[in-house]
Scaffold this motif. Sequence first.
Motif, PDB file in Angstrom:
ATOM      1  N   LYS A 141      -0.215   7.472   0.058  1.00 41.25           N
ATOM      2  CA  LYS A 141      -1.311   6.898  -0.746  1.00 41.25           C
ATOM      3  C   LYS A 141      -1.976   7.915  -1.675  1.00 41.25           C
ATOM      4  O   LYS A 141      -2.276   7.592  -2.829  1.00 41.25           O
ATOM      5  CB  LYS A 141      -2.344   6.249   0.175  1.00 41.25           C
ATOM      6  CG  LYS A 141      -1.817   5.024   0.912  1.00 41.25           C
ATOM      7  CD  LYS A 141      -2.881   4.425   1.806  1.00 41.25           C
ATOM      8  CE  LYS A 141      -2.319   3.246   2.617  1.00 41.25           C
ATOM      9  NZ  LYS A 141      -1.262   3.678   3.552  1.00 41.25           N
ATOM     10  N   VAL A 158       6.004  -0.693  -5.731  1.00 43.17           N
ATOM     11  CA  VAL A 158       4.779  -0.099  -5.180  1.00 43.17           C
ATOM     12  C   VAL A 158       4.299   1.016  -6.109  1.00 43.17           C
ATOM     13  O   VAL A 158       3.093   1.143  -6.377  1.00 43.17           O
ATOM     14  CB  VAL A 158       5.019   0.433  -3.753  1.00 43.17           C
ATOM     15  CG1 VAL A 158       3.786   1.196  -3.254  1.00 43.17           C
ATOM     16  CG2 VAL A 158       5.340  -0.704  -2.797  1.00 43.17           C
ATOM     17  N   ILE A 159       5.241   1.815  -6.606  1.00 45.00           N
ATOM     18  CA  ILE A 159       4.894   2.885  -7.558  1.00 45.00           C
ATOM     19  C   ILE A 159       4.283   2.282  -8.820  1.00 45.00           C
ATOM     20  O   ILE A 159       3.260   2.746  -9.324  1.00 45.00           O
ATOM     21  CB  ILE A 159       6.138   3.728  -7.908  1.00 45.00           C
ATOM     22  CG1 ILE A 159       6.700   4.414  -6.663  1.00 45.00           C
ATOM     23  CG2 ILE A 159       5.787   4.784  -8.966  1.00 45.00           C
ATOM     24  CD1 ILE A 159       8.024   5.113  -6.890  1.00 45.00           C
ATOM     25  N   TYR A 171       0.498   0.836  -8.329  1.00 41.60           N
ATOM     26  CA  TYR A 171      -0.674   1.714  -8.246  1.00 41.60           C
ATOM     27  C   TYR A 171      -1.217   2.105  -9.617  1.00 41.60           C
ATOM     28  O   TYR A 171      -2.394   2.420  -9.751  1.00 41.60           O
ATOM     29  CB  TYR A 171      -0.346   2.967  -7.427  1.00 41.60           C
ATOM     30  CG  TYR A 171      -0.702   2.808  -5.968  1.00 41.60           C
ATOM     31  CD1 TYR A 171      -1.903   3.314  -5.468  1.00 41.60           C
ATOM     32  CD2 TYR A 171       0.132   2.135  -5.097  1.00 41.60           C
ATOM     33  CE1 TYR A 171      -2.247   3.161  -4.131  1.00 41.60           C
ATOM     34  CE2 TYR A 171      -0.193   1.969  -3.760  1.00 41.60           C
ATOM     35  CZ  TYR A 171      -1.389   2.489  -3.280  1.00 41.60           C
ATOM     36  OH  TYR A 171      -1.733   2.322  -1.970  1.00 41.60           O
ATOM     37  N   LEU A 226       0.256   8.348  -4.644  1.00 38.66           N
ATOM     38  CA  LEU A 226       0.293   7.091  -5.394  1.00 38.66           C
ATOM     39  C   LEU A 226      -0.977   6.916  -6.238  1.00 38.66           C
ATOM     40  O   LEU A 226      -0.916   6.487  -7.394  1.00 38.66           O
ATOM     41  CB  LEU A 226       0.451   5.908  -4.429  1.00 38.66           C
ATOM     42  CG  LEU A 226       1.855   5.688  -3.857  1.00 38.66           C
ATOM     43  CD1 LEU A 226       1.804   4.757  -2.649  1.00 38.66           C
ATOM     44  CD2 LEU A 226       2.791   5.119  -4.921  1.00 38.66           C
ATOM     45  N   THR A 264      10.552   8.057  -1.495  1.00 36.98           N
ATOM     46  CA  THR A 264       9.979   7.420  -0.302  1.00 36.98           C
ATOM     47  C   THR A 264       9.382   6.038  -0.566  1.00 36.98           C
ATOM     48  O   THR A 264       9.160   5.282   0.376  1.00 36.98           O
ATOM     49  CB  THR A 264       8.868   8.313   0.293  1.00 36.98           C
ATOM     50  OG1 THR A 264       7.846   8.516  -0.699  1.00 36.98           O
ATOM     51  CG2 THR A 264       9.424   9.658   0.732  1.00 36.98           C
ATOM     52  N   GLU A 265       9.121   5.696  -1.823  1.00 39.63           N
ATOM     53  CA  GLU A 265       8.401   4.457  -2.117  1.00 39.63           C
ATOM     54  C   GLU A 265       9.276   3.454  -2.874  1.00 39.63           C
ATOM     55  O   GLU A 265      10.180   3.838  -3.625  1.00 39.63           O
ATOM     56  CB  GLU A 265       7.149   4.754  -2.958  1.00 39.63           C
ATOM     57  CG  GLU A 265       6.224   5.804  -2.380  1.00 39.63           C
ATOM     58  CD  GLU A 265       5.466   5.327  -1.150  1.00 39.63           C
ATOM     59  OE1 GLU A 265       5.491   4.110  -0.867  1.00 39.63           O
ATOM     60  OE2 GLU A 265       4.856   6.167  -0.470  1.00 39.63           O
ATOM     61  N   ASP A 266       8.983   2.173  -2.681  1.00 43.22           N
ATOM     62  CA  ASP A 266       9.640   1.126  -3.454  1.00 43.22           C
ATOM     63  C   ASP A 266       9.197   1.211  -4.916  1.00 43.22           C
ATOM     64  O   ASP A 266       8.056   1.576  -5.216  1.00 43.22           O
ATOM     65  CB  ASP A 266       9.274  -0.246  -2.879  1.00 43.22           C
ATOM     66  CG  ASP A 266      10.034  -1.382  -3.550  1.00 43.22           C
ATOM     67  OD1 ASP A 266      11.101  -1.752  -3.048  1.00 43.22           O
ATOM     68  OD2 ASP A 266       9.536  -1.893  -4.580  1.00 43.22           O
ATOM     69  N   TRP A 326       0.805  -1.225   0.000  1.00 46.11           N
ATOM     70  CA  TRP A 326       0.000   0.000   0.000  1.00 46.11           C
ATOM     71  C   TRP A 326       0.834   1.270   0.000  1.00 46.11           C
ATOM     72  O   TRP A 326       0.322   2.340  -0.284  1.00 46.11           O
ATOM     73  CB  TRP A 326      -0.966  -0.007   1.192  1.00 46.11           C
ATOM     74  CG  TRP A 326      -1.863  -1.198   1.168  1.00 46.11           C
ATOM     75  CD1 TRP A 326      -1.882  -2.232   2.053  1.00 46.11           C
ATOM     76  CD2 TRP A 326      -2.853  -1.511   0.180  1.00 46.11           C
ATOM     77  NE1 TRP A 326      -2.819  -3.174   1.688  1.00 46.11           N
ATOM     78  CE2 TRP A 326      -3.431  -2.748   0.535  1.00 46.11           C
ATOM     79  CE3 TRP A 326      -3.302  -0.868  -0.974  1.00 46.11           C
ATOM     80  CZ2 TRP A 326      -4.432  -3.359  -0.211  1.00 46.11           C
ATOM     81  CZ3 TRP A 326      -4.300  -1.468  -1.725  1.00 46.11           C
ATOM     82  CH2 TRP A 326      -4.847  -2.689  -1.342  1.00 46.11           C
ATOM     83  N   GLY A 327       2.133   1.173   0.310  1.00 44.72           N
ATOM     84  CA  GLY A 327       2.997   2.342   0.279  1.00 44.72           C
ATOM     85  C   GLY A 327       2.746   3.314   1.403  1.00 44.72           C
ATOM     86  O   GLY A 327       1.964   3.047   2.322  1.00 44.72           O
ATOM     87  N   LYS A 328       3.414   4.465   1.349  1.00 45.02           N
ATOM     88  CA  LYS A 328       3.334   5.465   2.416  1.00 45.02           C
ATOM     89  C   LYS A 328       2.469   6.666   2.016  1.00 45.02           C
ATOM     90  O   LYS A 328       1.588   7.074   2.748  1.00 45.02           O
ATOM     91  CB  LYS A 328       4.748   5.940   2.775  1.00 45.02           C
ATOM     92  CG  LYS A 328       5.659   4.807   3.272  1.00 45.02           C
ATOM     93  CD  LYS A 328       7.106   5.255   3.354  1.00 45.02           C
ATOM     94  CE  LYS A 328       8.009   4.066   3.718  1.00 45.02           C
ATOM     95  NZ  LYS A 328       9.437   4.419   3.678  1.00 45.02           N
ATOM     96  N   LEU A 348       7.645  10.444  -5.732  1.00 49.20           N
ATOM     97  CA  LEU A 348       7.417   9.219  -4.977  1.00 49.20           C
ATOM     98  C   LEU A 348       8.683   8.372  -4.840  1.00 49.20           C
ATOM     99  O   LEU A 348       8.820   7.606  -3.873  1.00 49.20           O
ATOM    100  CB  LEU A 348       6.329   8.376  -5.657  1.00 49.20           C
ATOM    101  CG  LEU A 348       4.895   8.890  -5.524  1.00 49.20           C
ATOM    102  CD1 LEU A 348       3.989   8.181  -6.523  1.00 49.20           C
ATOM    103  CD2 LEU A 348       4.372   8.692  -4.104  1.00 49.20           C
TER     104      LEU A 348
END
Length: 296
Positions: free
Chosen positions: A73, A189-190, A193, A76, A184-186, A69-71, A181
């Motif tokens: 949202k 995960v990017i 979405y 994303l 901060t995001e993998d 779900w990531g950080k 993004l």
Amino acid sequence: MINIAKIEQKFNSLNKFNLVFASFFFSLMTLCVKNIDERIPIYELVLFRSLLSLIITLFIINLKNINPWGKNKPLLILRGVFGTLALVCIFYAIRNMPLSISTVIQYTYPIFISIFAGIFINEKITRNIIIALIIGWIGILIILNPSHLTNINVEIENFSILIAFLGAICTALAYVTVKKLSFTEDVYVIIEYFPLVSFITLLPIVLINWVTPNWNEVVWIIGIGLFTQLGQIFLTIGLKNLPASEASTINYLQVLFGSIWGILFFSEIIKINFLFGASLVLLGTIISTTKIIKRT
């Protein structure tokens, strides 16, 4: 057991070749879209593409054992919305325009990225960007000049041109959100979405207007999902490891690949006007993504 970390390490070692592979796979995606009969709606193609991509990405996320779900949202989800709109527009342009021309228009997005980065993430809009805009638009006008289109026996509706540019704009907005993004995001995960938002938003529309594809169309649809996923992975990794100027220039290889597929598979005619116009768009891309180095 698949070792994702080792695979990613090998991808990272490819450096700029990541973006060459990305351009190649994205061009194959456009080839698949162009080969599917127009009876299959665009939004259904995007849905199938999203479903295949979502399955592959969730599989990788599960192997990496990370939070899907990531950080951030909201951002994303916004990235998914821009990506979905871009893909619908791009697929529409590919279907209704010569592959070479639709690809050139799509690759005006680096110039739009420079503008939106200045507006939304406080990057300075420099003289380079203004010059790039002028040069890029001259290139597009040369390609879309009525006399040039007449010479290659092509008629393009203004609506298709508008949709193609809207696709480039949405692509640029998606890239700006990806850039933000990426801190901060993998990566996966990017990537996740994008198909997740596409699938959720388009599923009701597709179910209401369902058209069953035949086996030949299923093969091309699988190709869309597979090649787009490969392109996304190589592109996302490549963008993390290279300066924007190098990345944008290498990405422009998709115009070359798209032109080759257009000639080989759809008997498209490439003339000097197209080559000159495409070169100006490429020049605008390079200028817009290159920082001025001041010598002291």
